[in-house]
Design a protein around this motif. Structure first.
Motif, PDB file in Angstrom:
ATOM      1  N   LEU A  49      17.163 -26.470  -1.219  1.00 49.60           N
ATOM      2  CA  LEU A  49      16.584 -25.134  -1.199  1.00 49.60           C
ATOM      3  C   LEU A  49      17.360 -24.197  -0.246  1.00 49.60           C
ATOM      4  O   LEU A  49      17.269 -24.532   0.974  1.00 49.60           O
ATOM      5  CB  LEU A  49      14.940 -24.840  -0.811  1.00 49.60           C
ATOM      6  CG  LEU A  49      14.308 -23.740  -1.278  1.00 49.60           C
ATOM      7  CD1 LEU A  49      14.349 -23.445  -2.621  1.00 49.60           C
ATOM      8  CD2 LEU A  49      12.583 -23.946  -0.652  1.00 49.60           C
ATOM      9  N   PHE A  50      18.090 -23.414  -0.612  1.00 46.17           N
ATOM     10  CA  PHE A  50      18.965 -22.321   0.288  1.00 46.17           C
ATOM     11  C   PHE A  50      17.993 -21.265   0.779  1.00 46.17           C
ATOM     12  O   PHE A  50      16.963 -20.926   0.060  1.00 46.17           O
ATOM     13  CB  PHE A  50      20.089 -21.836  -0.300  1.00 46.17           C
ATOM     14  CG  PHE A  50      21.214 -22.906  -0.697  1.00 46.17           C
ATOM     15  CD1 PHE A  50      21.587 -23.896   0.233  1.00 46.17           C
ATOM     16  CD2 PHE A  50      21.697 -22.943  -2.008  1.00 46.17           C
ATOM     17  CE1 PHE A  50      22.558 -24.733  -0.282  1.00 46.17           C
ATOM     18  CE2 PHE A  50      22.599 -23.722  -2.314  1.00 46.17           C
ATOM     19  CZ  PHE A  50      23.097 -24.703  -1.389  1.00 46.17           C
ATOM     20  N   ASP A  51      18.259 -20.868   1.872  1.00 39.59           N
ATOM     21  CA  ASP A  51      17.892 -19.401   2.352  1.00 39.59           C
ATOM     22  C   ASP A  51      19.040 -18.515   2.899  1.00 39.59           C
ATOM     23  O   ASP A  51      20.378 -18.931   2.601  1.00 39.59           O
ATOM     24  CB  ASP A  51      16.759 -19.635   3.442  1.00 39.59           C
ATOM     25  CG  ASP A  51      17.191 -20.476   4.618  1.00 39.59           C
ATOM     26  OD1 ASP A  51      18.225 -20.498   5.000  1.00 39.59           O
ATOM     27  OD2 ASP A  51      16.291 -20.992   5.316  1.00 39.59           O
ATOM     28  N   PHE A  52      18.805 -17.353   3.435  1.00 40.00           N
ATOM     29  CA  PHE A  52      19.960 -16.449   3.868  1.00 40.00           C
ATOM     30  C   PHE A  52      20.590 -17.220   5.006  1.00 40.00           C
ATOM     31  O   PHE A  52      21.840 -17.113   4.840  1.00 40.00           O
ATOM     32  CB  PHE A  52      19.075 -15.359   4.662  1.00 40.00           C
ATOM     33  CG  PHE A  52      20.382 -14.314   5.156  1.00 40.00           C
ATOM     34  CD1 PHE A  52      20.982 -13.582   4.387  1.00 40.00           C
ATOM     35  CD2 PHE A  52      20.307 -14.331   6.492  1.00 40.00           C
ATOM     36  CE1 PHE A  52      21.903 -12.673   4.831  1.00 40.00           C
ATOM     37  CE2 PHE A  52      21.204 -13.266   7.081  1.00 40.00           C
ATOM     38  CZ  PHE A  52      21.928 -12.603   6.141  1.00 40.00           C
ATOM     39  N   ALA A  53      20.076 -18.120   5.961  1.00 38.76           N
ATOM     40  CA  ALA A  53      21.096 -18.500   7.039  1.00 38.76           C
ATOM     41  C   ALA A  53      21.705 -19.946   6.503  1.00 38.76           C
ATOM     42  O   ALA A  53      22.897 -20.120   7.009  1.00 38.76           O
ATOM     43  CB  ALA A  53      19.899 -18.993   8.074  1.00 38.76           C
ATOM     44  N   SER A  54      21.266 -20.399   5.639  1.00 36.40           N
ATOM     45  CA  SER A  54      21.826 -21.960   5.059  1.00 36.40           C
ATOM     46  C   SER A  54      22.787 -21.810   3.831  1.00 36.40           C
ATOM     47  O   SER A  54      23.280 -22.683   3.286  1.00 36.40           O
ATOM     48  CB  SER A  54      20.549 -22.834   4.809  1.00 36.40           C
ATOM     49  OG  SER A  54      19.945 -22.567   3.466  1.00 36.40           O
ATOM     50  N   LEU A  55      22.761 -20.603   3.432  1.00 36.89           N
ATOM     51  CA  LEU A  55      23.628 -20.502   2.106  1.00 36.89           C
ATOM     52  C   LEU A  55      25.079 -20.866   2.539  1.00 36.89           C
ATOM     53  O   LEU A  55      25.684 -20.279   3.423  1.00 36.89           O
ATOM     54  CB  LEU A  55      23.544 -18.799   1.636  1.00 36.89           C
ATOM     55  CG  LEU A  55      24.610 -18.344   0.563  1.00 36.89           C
ATOM     56  CD1 LEU A  55      24.163 -19.130  -0.702  1.00 36.89           C
ATOM     57  CD2 LEU A  55      24.465 -16.763   0.325  1.00 36.89           C
ATOM     58  N   PRO A  56      25.801 -21.611   1.609  1.00 36.00           N
ATOM     59  CA  PRO A  56      27.219 -21.920   1.960  1.00 36.00           C
ATOM     60  C   PRO A  56      28.011 -20.713   1.793  1.00 36.00           C
ATOM     61  O   PRO A  56      27.757 -19.828   0.970  1.00 36.00           O
ATOM     62  CB  PRO A  56      27.574 -22.914   0.910  1.00 36.00           C
ATOM     63  CG  PRO A  56      26.162 -23.656   0.469  1.00 36.00           C
ATOM     64  CD  PRO A  56      25.317 -22.606   0.690  1.00 36.00           C
ATOM     65  N   ASP A  57      29.173 -20.742   2.591  1.00 36.89           N
ATOM     66  CA  ASP A  57      29.822 -19.507   2.505  1.00 36.89           C
ATOM     67  C   ASP A  57      30.755 -19.213   1.113  1.00 36.89           C
ATOM     68  O   ASP A  57      30.796 -18.171   0.588  1.00 36.89           O
ATOM     69  CB  ASP A  57      31.161 -19.626   3.442  1.00 36.89           C
ATOM     70  CG  ASP A  57      30.643 -19.467   4.893  1.00 36.89           C
ATOM     71  OD1 ASP A  57      29.700 -18.418   5.206  1.00 36.89           O
ATOM     72  OD2 ASP A  57      31.238 -19.996   5.985  1.00 36.89           O
TER      73      ASP A  57
END
Length: 282
Positions: A49-57
């Motif tokens: 589960l991604f969020d704004f901070a953990s989104l891969p580049d």
């Protein structure tokens, strides 16, 4: 492996410093040009589960998948943009919305600061669950057992085979699979196998290896989704079953002993002393 077509990449600090709009409650209508998943596809791997901070580049800049996929928004809002294609989309997605992602189409996702979402990948019925694994698998209870190698874990090739077999089972286990999502464009599955193989080659054969704190390397996973005693039981069961099903000898015995000790030490550090013990010490 997935080819990533990345524009010049900003670093994580630069991207996080940008202000993006918070989510809205607008309901999205399905665009006329929304692609349709082929009916014969089966669910395969999915990302955490991604969020704004953990989104891969790569997802934030530009990205292509080699397989069909679907973006699922759980909270907040996500802007999905096709960067190519006959009928490119530029759409806003809210909670409960999805967007189908076609193979080979370059795209970008931009989450709001309160967004959470994941990407589900799909496979054809006869394709492996994990891309690149050289066996066809349908579940942890395969149609036949792994072939016993008739030898010890005494070469780097044998250790590589052991690690590959172990993760084929791990990524299909209901307790463990979401910790190990090696989907195209997210984590390089082959690179991970090589890294774990290097660790065990160093542990069993004293081969050169990078010095890392293996337990602390797992802390981000534990902080995101806390480990449980049941999870340690399952991981150790799979590890022992993998080794016993393929190898016999002092190196194989040493691998099981070291894995048991490592799991015990990790449980004490993350869960607290006495919260979990290996079966033989209960």
């Amino acid at each position: 492996m997935t080819a990533l077509a990345c524009a010049p990449r900003r670093n994580r600090r630069e991207r996080n410093d940008q202000v993006r709009p918070e989510s809205t409650n607008n309901t999205r209508k399905t665009p006329v040009n929304e692609p349709t998943l082929p009916a014969e596809l089966l669910a395969a791997r999915r990302t955490p589960l991604f969020d704004f901070a953990s989104l891969p580049d790569p997802l934030a800049e530009s990205h292509r998948t080699t397989v069909w996929a679907q973006l699922f928004v759980q909270s907040g809002s996500v802007r999905y943009t096709d960067l190519e294609g006959a009928t490119p989309r530029d759409i806003g997605l809210g909670p409960g919305d999805t967007a189908v992602i076609e193979p080979g189409v370059e795209h970008r996702v931009e989450p709001s600061t309160d967004a959470t979402f994941f990407i589900q990948f799909y496979r054809a019925p006869q394709e492996p669950m994990v891309p690149g694994v050289p066996v066809l698998i349908d579940s942890r209870l395969r149609s036949g057992p792994w072939e016993h190698r008739g030898r010890d874990l005494d070469t780097t090739d044998e250790i590589h085979e052991m690690v590959t077999r172990q993760y084929v089972d791990i990524v299909q286990d209901e307790l463990l699979e979401h910790y190990f999502n090696f989907t195209p464009g997210f984590i390089d599955w082959h690179a991970h196998i090589e890294s774990i193989s290097d660790y065990w080659s160093h542990a069993l054969l004293h081969a050169p290896s990078d010095e890392i704190d293996v337990i602390e390397a797992h802390r981000p996973l534990h902080n995101t989704d806390p480990f449980t005693p049941e999870l340690f039981d399952r991981w150790l069961e799979i590890f022992h079953d993998t080794v016993d099903g393929g190898w016999t000898g002092p190196h194989a015995d040493r691998a099981k002993t070291r894995a048991t000790g490592m799991a015990w030490a990790m449980a004490q550090r993350f869960l607290g002393k006495g919260t979990w013990r290996p079966t033989q010490h209960r």
